[in-house]
Design an enzyme around this catalytic site. Structure first.
Site, PDB file in Angstrom:
ATOM      1  N   ALA A  63       0.869  -1.185   0.000  1.00 32.00           N
ATOM      2  CA  ALA A  63       0.000   0.000   0.000  1.00 32.00           C
ATOM      3  C   ALA A  63       0.901   1.229   0.000  1.00 32.00           C
ATOM      4  O   ALA A  63       2.081   1.143   0.325  1.00 32.00           O
ATOM      5  CB  ALA A  63      -0.863  -0.021   1.253  1.00 32.00           C
ATOM      6  N   GLY A 102       0.966  -5.145   0.679  1.00 25.93           N
ATOM      7  CA  GLY A 102      -0.129  -5.164  -0.294  1.00 25.93           C
ATOM      8  C   GLY A 102       0.313  -5.701  -1.653  1.00 25.93           C
ATOM      9  O   GLY A 102      -0.529  -6.150  -2.442  1.00 25.93           O
ATOM     10  N   GLU A 105       0.007  -9.314  -1.254  1.00 25.08           N
ATOM     11  CA  GLU A 105      -1.441  -9.565  -1.142  1.00 25.08           C
ATOM     12  C   GLU A 105      -2.109  -9.498  -2.520  1.00 25.08           C
ATOM     13  O   GLU A 105      -3.039 -10.246  -2.809  1.00 25.08           O
ATOM     14  CB  GLU A 105      -2.066  -8.567  -0.159  1.00 25.08           C
ATOM     15  CG  GLU A 105      -1.639  -8.844   1.279  1.00 25.08           C
ATOM     16  CD  GLU A 105      -2.063  -7.769   2.264  1.00 25.08           C
ATOM     17  OE1 GLU A 105      -1.710  -6.593   2.025  1.00 25.08           O
ATOM     18  OE2 GLU A 105      -2.747  -8.089   3.246  1.00 25.08           O
ATOM     19  N   GLU A 125       4.320  -5.440   7.143  1.00 25.05           N
ATOM     20  CA  GLU A 125       3.455  -4.421   7.772  1.00 25.05           C
ATOM     21  C   GLU A 125       3.754  -4.237   9.250  1.00 25.05           C
ATOM     22  O   GLU A 125       3.616  -3.135   9.797  1.00 25.05           O
ATOM     23  CB  GLU A 125       1.976  -4.801   7.601  1.00 25.05           C
ATOM     24  CG  GLU A 125       1.405  -4.590   6.211  1.00 25.05           C
ATOM     25  CD  GLU A 125       1.625  -5.769   5.275  1.00 25.05           C
ATOM     26  OE1 GLU A 125       2.470  -6.639   5.583  1.00 25.05           O
ATOM     27  OE2 GLU A 125       0.952  -5.822   4.221  1.00 25.05           O
TER      28      GLU A 125
HETATM   29  N1  3HC Z   1       4.614   3.418  -0.039  1.00 29.07           N
HETATM   30  C1  3HC Z   1       5.061   4.655  -0.318  1.00 29.07           C
HETATM   31  N2  3HC Z   1       6.359   4.934  -0.552  1.00 29.07           N
HETATM   32  C2  3HC Z   1       7.230   3.916  -0.514  1.00 29.07           C
HETATM   33  C3  3HC Z   1       6.830   2.599  -0.214  1.00 29.07           C
HETATM   34  C4  3HC Z   1       5.451   2.362   0.014  1.00 29.07           C
HETATM   35  N3  3HC Z   1       4.980   1.141   0.270  1.00 29.07           N
HETATM   36  N4  3HC Z   1       7.923   1.812  -0.216  1.00 29.07           N
HETATM   37  C5  3HC Z   1       8.962   2.605  -0.499  1.00 29.07           C
HETATM   38  N5  3HC Z   1       8.546   3.867  -0.685  1.00 29.07           N
HETATM   39  C6  3HC Z   1       9.349   5.039  -1.070  1.00 29.07           C
HETATM   40  C7  3HC Z   1      10.404   5.385  -0.035  1.00 29.07           C
HETATM   41  O1  3HC Z   1       9.882   6.240   0.968  1.00 29.07           O
HETATM   42  C8  3HC Z   1      11.450   6.061  -0.890  1.00 29.07           C
HETATM   43  O2  3HC Z   1      10.993   7.371  -1.144  1.00 29.07           O
HETATM   44  P1  3HC Z   1      12.056   8.564  -1.349  1.00 29.07           P
HETATM   45  O3  3HC Z   1      12.869   8.183  -2.534  1.00 29.07           O
HETATM   46  O4  3HC Z   1      11.212   9.757  -1.520  1.00 29.07           O
HETATM   47  O5  3HC Z   1      12.886   8.581  -0.068  1.00 29.07           O
HETATM   48  C9  3HC Z   1      11.371   5.307  -2.218  1.00 29.07           C
HETATM   49  O6  3HC Z   1      10.091   4.674  -2.223  1.00 29.07           O
HETATM   50  C10 3HC Z   1      12.443   4.242  -2.372  1.00 29.07           C
HETATM   51  O7  3HC Z   1      12.438   3.420  -1.220  1.00 29.07           O
HETATM   52  P2  3HC Z   1      13.782   2.841  -0.602  1.00 29.07           P
HETATM   53  O8  3HC Z   1      14.791   3.919  -0.464  1.00 29.07           O
HETATM   54  O9  3HC Z   1      13.396   2.098   0.619  1.00 29.07           O
HETATM   55  O10 3HC Z   1      14.235   1.871  -1.785  1.00 29.07           O
HETATM   56  P3  3HC Z   1      14.996   0.484  -1.699  1.00 29.07           P
HETATM   57  O11 3HC Z   1      15.237   0.083  -3.085  1.00 29.07           O
HETATM   58  O12 3HC Z   1      16.135   0.569  -0.743  1.00 29.07           O
HETATM   59  O13 3HC Z   1      13.949  -0.541  -1.030  1.00 29.07           O
HETATM   60  C11 3HC Z   1      11.810  -1.613  -0.753  1.00 29.07           C
HETATM   61  C12 3HC Z   1      12.786  -0.888  -1.713  1.00 29.07           C
HETATM   62  C13 3HC Z   1      12.418  -2.931  -0.283  1.00 29.07           C
HETATM   63  C14 3HC Z   1      10.538  -1.833  -1.486  1.00 29.07           C
HETATM   64  C15 3HC Z   1      11.593  -0.699   0.496  1.00 29.07           C
HETATM   65  O14 3HC Z   1      11.245   0.592   0.043  1.00 29.07           O
HETATM   66  C16 3HC Z   1      10.495  -1.149   1.402  1.00 29.07           C
HETATM   67  O15 3HC Z   1      10.714  -2.029   2.215  1.00 29.07           O
HETATM   68  N6  3HC Z   1       9.309  -0.520   1.305  1.00 29.07           N
HETATM   69  C17 3HC Z   1       8.233  -0.756   2.228  1.00 29.07           C
HETATM   70  C18 3HC Z   1       7.533  -2.053   1.980  1.00 29.07           C
HETATM   71  C19 3HC Z   1       6.376  -2.192   2.936  1.00 29.07           C
HETATM   72  O16 3HC Z   1       6.515  -1.998   4.133  1.00 29.07           O
HETATM   73  N7  3HC Z   1       5.207  -2.546   2.417  1.00 29.07           N
HETATM   74  C20 3HC Z   1       4.019  -2.670   3.208  1.00 29.07           C
HETATM   75  C21 3HC Z   1       3.237  -1.402   3.136  1.00 29.07           C
HETATM   76  S1  3HC Z   1       1.817  -1.414   4.183  1.00 29.07           S
HETATM   77  C22 3HC Z   1       0.715  -2.375   3.340  1.00 29.07           C
HETATM   78  O17 3HC Z   1       0.984  -2.861   2.277  1.00 29.07           O
HETATM   79  C23 3HC Z   1      -0.637  -2.542   3.994  1.00 29.07           C
HETATM   80  C24 3HC Z   1      -1.459  -3.544   3.323  1.00 29.07           C
HETATM   81  O18 3HC Z   1      -1.355  -4.783   3.964  1.00 29.07           O
HETATM   82  C25 3HC Z   1      -2.890  -3.134   3.334  1.00 29.07           C
END
Ligand code: 3HC
Length: 723
Positions: A63, A102, A105, A125
């Site tokens: 998400a 997500g 998912e 998450e």
């Molecule tokens: N939403 C919004 N922005 C995101 C994002 C997300 N899910 N994931 C990463 N970003 C953004 C970062 O803030 C960063 O922004 P910036 O360049 O402005 O600083 C940019 O994307 C690049 O991210 P990273 O620097 O972390 O890039 P990497 O290549 O090092 O890592 C990644 C990539 C492994 C995908 C890492 O970004 C990550 O772990 N992201 C989060 C994944 C996550 O936690 N997903 C779950 C979200 S909650 C959800 O899905 C709820 C659902 O169950 C309903």
């Protein structure tokens, strides 16, 4: 609207490509696009199957985290997923990179999953104070079984495609072009199969888990051990219990939605997301452009084979960079290498790495006695004990011995990096890299930017920090940098509380119940009480009042864990602290000698005084601009990232500055005013707290000054100052 879906058709297969750089989260534009594209593919008779993939390095990273806590317009993730699940044509997830949260998912709603070798999956998450709220808690247990699903969700870990194939999360691994392979897969299943499987209908594994109480009790034990104080893990476990016990999949989905909202509304979610963005912001430095060239780091040298040198060497070897350790003492070197080997063996014994991996990794670490052996390295990190004269001597020698364009870094916890730079012919290549012990485990890397550190050096170190799997944060070259400067007030308050009547285990347990991973006196025992005592003796100066108890304990040979007695007693072979009643007479005597009347002290007072000491100093750092970047919310995040990754502050409280923001700066200000009545010298309130509390503001609202206040006062040894 953020993000879109690129739509094309190849050989009767519709290809839906998520295009929301850089990592393709499910922002509003993507959700809209998914619905529209699914409808388009569904209504096109020439299309027999659908492939869903991501543009660039990610499939879908989950998400859109920036949307949490905001008012969301338009279709939800669930609306988009319904279109996928209800498709009459087979939908194949072509996982080209990260399929997280997500993102996984989404893939679990598709009928089939194909992944490239670079693909990886996970439900992280929990790291954001959330649970997988788009069906993850109900679908993953149906694929891999509830016990495995719980481990994946409670750890938030990333699972590489090869492993995901073994687990049954993906159906096929692509060796070539992932989209071409997925198109072939789609054509094949469209031709052969009349119906296509949906994870929601796979009930065998959840039914088999019914009545097995171990699964849930083991998950609870895991959460208690690894996620102390966190709200979301309990809710994840409850979701899986529902998946096991409810007959109707959709009833389980309703429960998941209910618990997801609870997590969303919990303050821990805001705190943890603050750290997610804080860590990412910390790596960007305003006056160092993104396109600044970075040096390649292919080989590293370490000076000193002690605990820090060994731990830092492991960081390089762990990611495949050869590293050579130099120590002037052969015996030390032998001991240091033996300690590294023991660490790796421990990891093998615990199943964290295979014997072959150990051989390969340990094989990357070489050692010797001469600086000439590191003449060709790209970076040298000096990791000897904290003595400026010794470090100056080493830097002069390194400057002669190591190739001209190599970076010279010092693992100092508080010495003057400019002094080190000025004794070399390459001040632009000199930088501080403050690792935290144990360096192979702790994530924080304080990067100290000297006056002359070049942009190229800084950009290289920040990127190296990320490659080393650290959380790098830049500090200006000022006494104590960020972390230890804040720590000083915290330990001062802990020691004052001891003089006023509290006992070490009371202070420690109050702060550990607050969420700190280790109380200050356990920490002092671990580090060794004798370090500060010896440094104070050497300097010949009168000890500050807050070190008097420490000194009295050392006078009685109580040095801490290293000799089994300090603030606590220890039995041989164990690090578990036992209260030391025999010390109480010493505390009483020192209190009396220094004019303190001992009294009952509440746990709340302990928490307030220690944590607000951190906050007040943090606010002064903000005012002075010691944290590197400009005065916006990001700098507040820097200090919080430092405290969470280097000092055991609970992530679910978001760091000391976020904690203060969430408590309300007016409340914080009033408490500091109250403490100042008894101890005006210590409690000099930061102006920023006063001014923000008047307007009910938060740290991050007011920009820090453009011009930082001059900072001075480095010691020649940073040990005495820190402890
Ligand atoms: N939403 C919004 N922005 C995101 C994002 C997300 N899910 N994931 C990463 N970003 C953004 C970062 O803030 C960063 O922004 P910036 O360049 O402005 O600083 C940019 O994307 C690049 O991210 P990273 O620097 O972390 O890039 P990497 O290549 O090092 O890592 C990644 C990539 C492994 C995908 C890492 O970004 C990550 O772990 N992201 C989060 C994944 C996550 O936690 N997903 C779950 C979200 S909650 C959800 O899905 C709820 C659902 O169950 C309903």
């Amino acid at each position: 609207m953020k993000g879109k879906i690129n739509y094309s058709v190849t050989d009767g297969i519709a290809i839906l490509e998520v295009d929301n750089p850089p990592v393709n989260p499910l922002s509003d534009g993507v959700r809209h696009g998914l619905i529209e594209s699914m409808e388009k593919a569904e209504s096109d008779d020439s299309v027999v199957g659908i492939v869903l993939t991501g543009k660039g390095r990610s499939f879908i990273a989950g998400a859109d985290i920036s949307e949490f806590g905001q008012q969301i317009e338009g279709p939800s993730i669930h609306d988009a997923f319904e279109k996928i699940e209800k498709s009459t044509k087979p939908v194949i997830a072509a996982i080209n990179g990260s399929a997280l949260g997500g993102g996984l998912e989404t893939a679990l709603c598709c009928h089939y999953r194909v992944s490239s070798k670079q693909g990886f999956i996970g439900l992280p998450e929990v790291n954001l104070g959330l649970l997988p709220g788009a069906g993850g808690t109900q679908r993953l247990p149906r694929l891999v079984g509830p016990a495995e699903a719980l481990k994946i969700m409670l750890s938030g870990r990333h699972i590489p495609a090869v492993k995901a194939l073994d687990m049954g999360v993906i159906d096929s691994l692509s060796e070539g072009d992932i989209v071409e392979d997925a198109v072939a897969f789609a054509k094949d299943v469209a031709e052969k199969n009349e119906t296509h499987p949906l994870v929601r209908n796979l009930n065998e594994k959840v039914l088999a888990a019914r009545g097995d109480e171990n699964i849930i009790s083991e998950a609870r034990a895991l959460a208690a051990k690894t996620r102390k104080g966190q709200f979301a893990p309990g809710k994840i476990i409850q979701c899986v219990e529902e998946a096991i016990n409810l007959d109707d999949f959709d009833e389980g989905m309703k429960k998941e939605a209910e618990y997801f909202i609870e997590c969303l509304l919990n303050p821990q979610r805001e705190a943890m997301i603050h750290i997610f963005f804080g860590e990412r912001a910390a790596s960007k430095i305003n006056d160092v452009p993104k396109e600044t060239p970075k040096m390649d780091i292919n080989k590293a040298g370490i000076i000193g084979s002690g605990t820090m040198g060994g731990g830092i060497a492991m960081c390089f070897a762990n990611i495949g960079i050869p590293v050579h350790i130099v120590d002037q003492d052969e015996e030390n070197l032998k001991k240091g290498l033996a300690a590294i080997e023991r660490n790796y063996k421990f990891m093998v014994d615990r199943g964290r790495m295979s014997a072959e991996q150990m051989e390969k990794t340990f094989g990357l670490i070489s050692s010797g006695l001469s600086y000439e052996e590191i003449s060709d390295v790209d970076i040298v990190i000096e990791a000897v004990y904290e003595n400026l004269d010794l470090k100056l001597e080493i830097f002069k020698k390194l400057d002669e011995a190591v190739k001209d364009d190599a970076i010279l870094a010092s693992n100092t916890s508080g010495l003057d990096v400019d002094a080190l730079a000025d004794c070399t012919k390459r001040p632009g290549k000199v930088v501080g890299t403050h690792f935290f012990s144990p360096a192979n485990v702790m994530r924080l890397l304080e990067v100290v930017r000297g006056e002359k550190t070049s942009n190229e050096t800084l950009a290289t170190i920040m990127s190296l920090g990320k490659v080393l799997k650290k959380a790098p944060v830049v500090s200006l070259n000022a006494p104590g940098f960020i972390g230890n400067r804040m720590l000083f007030g915290y330990t001062t308050q802990a020691n004052k509380l001891l003089l006023e009547g509290a006992l070490p285990h009371q202070v420690d347990s109050a702060l550990e119940n607050f969420g700190m991973s280790m109380g200050p006196f356990r920490m002092l025992d671990l580090v060794g009480l004798d370090l500060g005592w010896r440094a104070r003796k050497l300097s010949g100066t009168e000890s500050p009042i807050t070190a008097k108890i420490n000194d009295a304990l050392c006078d009685l040979d109580r040095y801490g864990q290293k000799n089994g007695k300090g603030f606590y007693n220890y039995v041989e072979g164990s690090r578990a602290p036992h209260p030391a009643p025999e010390n109480e007479a010493i505390y009483e005597q020192v209190s009396k000698d220094n004019g303190f009347e001992r009294r009952e002290i509440s746990d709340q007072e302990i928490i307030d005084r220690c944590i607000l000491a951190l906050v007040n100093e943090g606010a002064k750092i903000l005012e002075e601009g010691v944290a590197q970047r400009s005065g916006d919310m990001d700098v507040v995040g820097d200090m919080d990232v430092v405290y969470i990754n280097g000092y055991g502050f609970p992530i679910w409280r978001g760091g000391p500055m976020q904690y203060a923001n969430m408590e309300g700066l007016d409340v914080i200000s009033a408490k500091i005013d109250e403490f100042a009545k008894n101890d005006p010298e210590f409690w000099q309130k930061a102006d920023l707290i006063g001014s923000l509390s008047e307007v009910k503001g938060r740290f991050g609202d007011a920009p820090a000054p453009e011009d930082r206040k001059p900072v001075s006062g480095f010691n020649k040894s940073s040990v005495a100052g820190n402890l």
